[in-house]
Design a protein around this motif. Structure first.
Motif, short mmCIF file in Angstrom:
data_model
loop_
_atom_site.label_atom_id
_atom_site.label_comp_id
_atom_site.label_asym_id
_atom_site.label_seq_id
_atom_site.Cartn_x
_atom_site.Cartn_y
_atom_site.Cartn_z
N TRP A 97 0.74 -1.18 0.24
CA TRP A 97 0.04 0.24 0.13
C TRP A 97 0.60 1.32 -0.42
O TRP A 97 -0.21 2.77 0.34
CB TRP A 97 -1.26 0.06 0.92
N LYS A 98 2.52 1.16 -0.58
CA LYS A 98 3.22 2.02 -0.39
C LYS A 98 2.52 3.49 -1.33
O LYS A 98 3.10 4.70 -1.09
CB LYS A 98 4.08 2.12 -0.54
N GLU A 147 11.38 -3.37 11.77
CA GLU A 147 11.20 -4.25 10.70
C GLU A 147 9.95 -2.61 10.32
O GLU A 147 10.24 -2.73 9.27
CB GLU A 147 10.90 -4.97 10.77
N THR A 148 9.29 -2.51 11.23
CA THR A 148 8.09 -1.71 10.81
C THR A 148 8.87 -0.35 10.19
O THR A 148 8.65 0.45 9.22
CB THR A 148 7.48 -0.97 12.04
N PHE A 149 9.67 0.52 11.42
CA PHE A 149 10.17 1.77 10.48
C PHE A 149 11.33 1.32 9.42
O PHE A 149 11.31 2.87 8.23
CB PHE A 149 11.39 2.53 11.63
N ALA A 150 12.07 0.26 9.53
CA ALA A 150 12.30 0.12 8.57
C ALA A 150 11.86 0.05 6.66
O ALA A 150 12.14 0.40 5.75
CB ALA A 150 14.21 -0.96 8.44
N THR A 151 11.17 -0.26 7.08
CA THR A 151 10.21 -0.80 5.79
C THR A 151 9.45 0.26 5.66
O THR A 151 9.51 1.03 4.52
CB THR A 151 8.53 -1.77 6.24
N LEU A 152 8.77 1.18 6.34
CA LEU A 152 7.73 3.01 6.21
C LEU A 152 9.46 3.87 5.52
O LEU A 152 9.45 4.94 4.65
CB LEU A 152 8.08 3.93 7.48
N LYS A 153 10.27 3.46 5.93
CA LYS A 153 12.17 4.21 5.60
C LYS A 153 11.75 3.39 4.40
O LYS A 153 12.34 4.68 3.05
CB LYS A 153 12.91 4.23 6.30
N GLU A 154 12.26 2.80 3.36
CA GLU A 154 12.74 2.33 2.50
C GLU A 154 11.19 2.67 1.25
O GLU A 154 11.85 2.59 0.19
CB GLU A 154 12.16 0.44 2.33
N HIS A 201 9.73 5.41 1.28
CA HIS A 201 10.15 7.23 1.54
C HIS A 201 8.34 7.10 2.06
O HIS A 201 8.14 8.66 0.92
CB HIS A 201 10.19 7.75 0.49
N PHE A 202 7.97 6.99 3.15
CA PHE A 202 7.22 7.46 3.84
C PHE A 202 7.01 8.67 4.37
O PHE A 202 7.94 8.82 4.74
CB PHE A 202 6.54 6.22 5.18
N ASN A 203 6.37 9.57 3.77
CA ASN A 203 6.68 11.10 4.59
C ASN A 203 5.57 11.90 5.02
O ASN A 203 5.17 13.50 4.69
CB ASN A 203 7.21 11.96 3.38
N TYR A 204 4.67 11.08 5.30
CA TYR A 204 3.32 11.06 6.46
C TYR A 204 3.90 11.41 7.83
O TYR A 204 4.82 11.17 7.87
CB TYR A 204 2.25 10.01 5.43
N GLY A 205 3.43 11.53 8.94
CA GLY A 205 2.87 10.76 9.68
C GLY A 205 2.73 9.37 10.39
O GLY A 205 1.50 8.91 10.15
N ALA A 206 3.63 9.08 12.01
CA ALA A 206 4.16 7.98 12.52
C ALA A 206 3.09 8.47 13.71
O ALA A 206 3.74 8.69 14.32
CB ALA A 206 4.67 7.31 12.45
N TYR A 207 1.48 7.98 13.45
CA TYR A 207 1.01 8.46 15.60
C TYR A 207 0.75 7.34 16.11
O TYR A 207 0.02 6.58 16.46
CB TYR A 207 -0.41 9.52 14.85
N LEU A 265 10.34 5.43 20.64
CA LEU A 265 9.90 5.48 18.86
C LEU A 265 10.80 6.14 18.07
O LEU A 265 12.00 5.95 17.39
CB LEU A 265 8.73 5.94 18.91
N SER A 266 11.67 7.19 19.26
CA SER A 266 12.57 7.99 18.42
C SER A 266 13.65 7.39 17.48
O SER A 266 14.40 8.23 17.18
CB SER A 266 12.83 9.59 18.75
N SER A 267 14.28 6.14 18.98
CA SER A 267 15.49 5.74 18.63
C SER A 267 15.43 4.89 17.31
O SER A 267 16.11 4.15 16.03
CB SER A 267 15.16 5.02 19.07
N TYR A 268 14.17 4.65 17.07
CA TYR A 268 13.88 3.54 15.82
C TYR A 268 13.95 4.27 14.41
O TYR A 268 14.83 4.58 13.38
CB TYR A 268 12.35 2.82 15.66
N LEU A 269 13.23 5.78 14.67
CA LEU A 269 13.39 7.01 13.42
C LEU A 269 14.51 7.00 13.37
O LEU A 269 15.31 7.19 12.41
CB LEU A 269 12.62 8.06 14.31
N THR A 270 15.62 6.88 14.19
CA THR A 270 16.75 8.32 13.70
C THR A 270 18.01 6.51 13.33
O THR A 270 19.43 7.05 13.18
CB THR A 270 17.34 8.35 15.16
#
Length: 273
Positions: A200-201, A231-238, A240-246, A267-272
């Protein structure tokens, strides 16, 4: 991609105070759940909406509009009426149209909504067609105001899994119609996180974050469930998800500030990474 926090986790706070605290903690987005005391679409004034917009702008916060308030339409029945209701589904539709108007005023990324649960023993085909008809009209209304709609599959509702959403998505077939994905729901219903995000990217406009266990629809504090956040954040980065994760932890509102602070640290540790 950035982290946001849903105001349903600050239900005991004034909305402006909640936004200020969320911003101070480091979040860059607000999931604004319209509720009886948080910009109720049937009672809020233009000046109140303007005040919220100014606070968001002053903190450079993006937002999405969430429509899952429990008793905003019926003080006795949670989440009723819905777009499936045989008699008063128009009441839900009116609520969503007003939500779209607020989204336009706040320059929100999208309005998130769900199907609801039927309360009458009706044929599924009738329920699905009623939902499709409402979605089409809402999409046209949203498009006229340059607002996106992001539909959320919800455990226990008519449209619960992404496979059910895919059928609805193709039947609605509208450029304003996309997806809200709650990562915890995927674990609850035993759907693959990575494959679902990749599928659904191109139409994924809103992500909800919480922890959850298989087979149990209970939004847990991070680290208490089975979500693989790496896995979740790695895939969202893959993608190029440019919206918010709330973050969506409404049942932790009694300890809102500490919960929001702990969630951000986790969560911020996974984001960076």
């Amino acid at each position: 991609m950035f982290l946001g926090y849903n105001t349903n986790g600050f239900s005991y706070h004034q909305l402006t105070d909640a936004i200020e605290i969320i911003a101070e903690l480091g979040y860059r987005g607000i999931g604004l759940t319209l509720d009886v005391h948080h910009l109720d679409p049937f009672r809020t004034t233009r000046s109140e909406i303007t005040a919220v917009r100014k606070i968001l702008e002053s903190h450079n916060l993006r937002c999405v509009i969430e429509t899952g308030a429990r008793f905003i339409l019926d003080r006795r029945r949670k989440h009723q009426p819905t777009l499936l209701s045989p008699v008063d589904s128009e009441r839900r539709s009116e609520f969503l149209r007003k939500s779209i108007e607020i989204a336009q005023e706040l320059n929100a990324d999208c309005v998130s909504f769900w199907s609801g649960t039927p309360t009458e023993p009706e044929n599924r085909e009738i329920l699905e067609q009623r939902l499709i008809d409402h979605c089409l009209r809402l999409c046209d209304y949203a498009a006229s105001r340059q607002v996106k709609l992001a539909f959320e599959p919800e455990p226990g509702m008519l449209i619960d899994k992404t496979a059910e959403f895919e059928i609805l998505f193709h039947k609605v077939n509208h450029p304003s119609f996309g997806l809200t994905l709650d990562i915890g729901h995927l674990i609850c219903l035993e759907e693959p996180v990575r494959d679902t995000i990749l599928r659904w990217k191109d139409h994924l406009w809103n992500v909800h974050l919480d922890d959850m266990k298989r087979g149990i629809h209970d939004h847990l504090m991070f680290g208490e469930g089975e979500v693989n956040f790496q896995e979740t954040f790695a895939t969202l980065k893959e993608i190029h998800f440019n919206y918010g994760a709330y973050v969506e932890l409404s049942r932790h509102a009694h300890d809102a500030v500490r919960t929001a602070e702990k969630s951000f640290r986790f969560l911020s540790s996974y984001l960076t990474e």
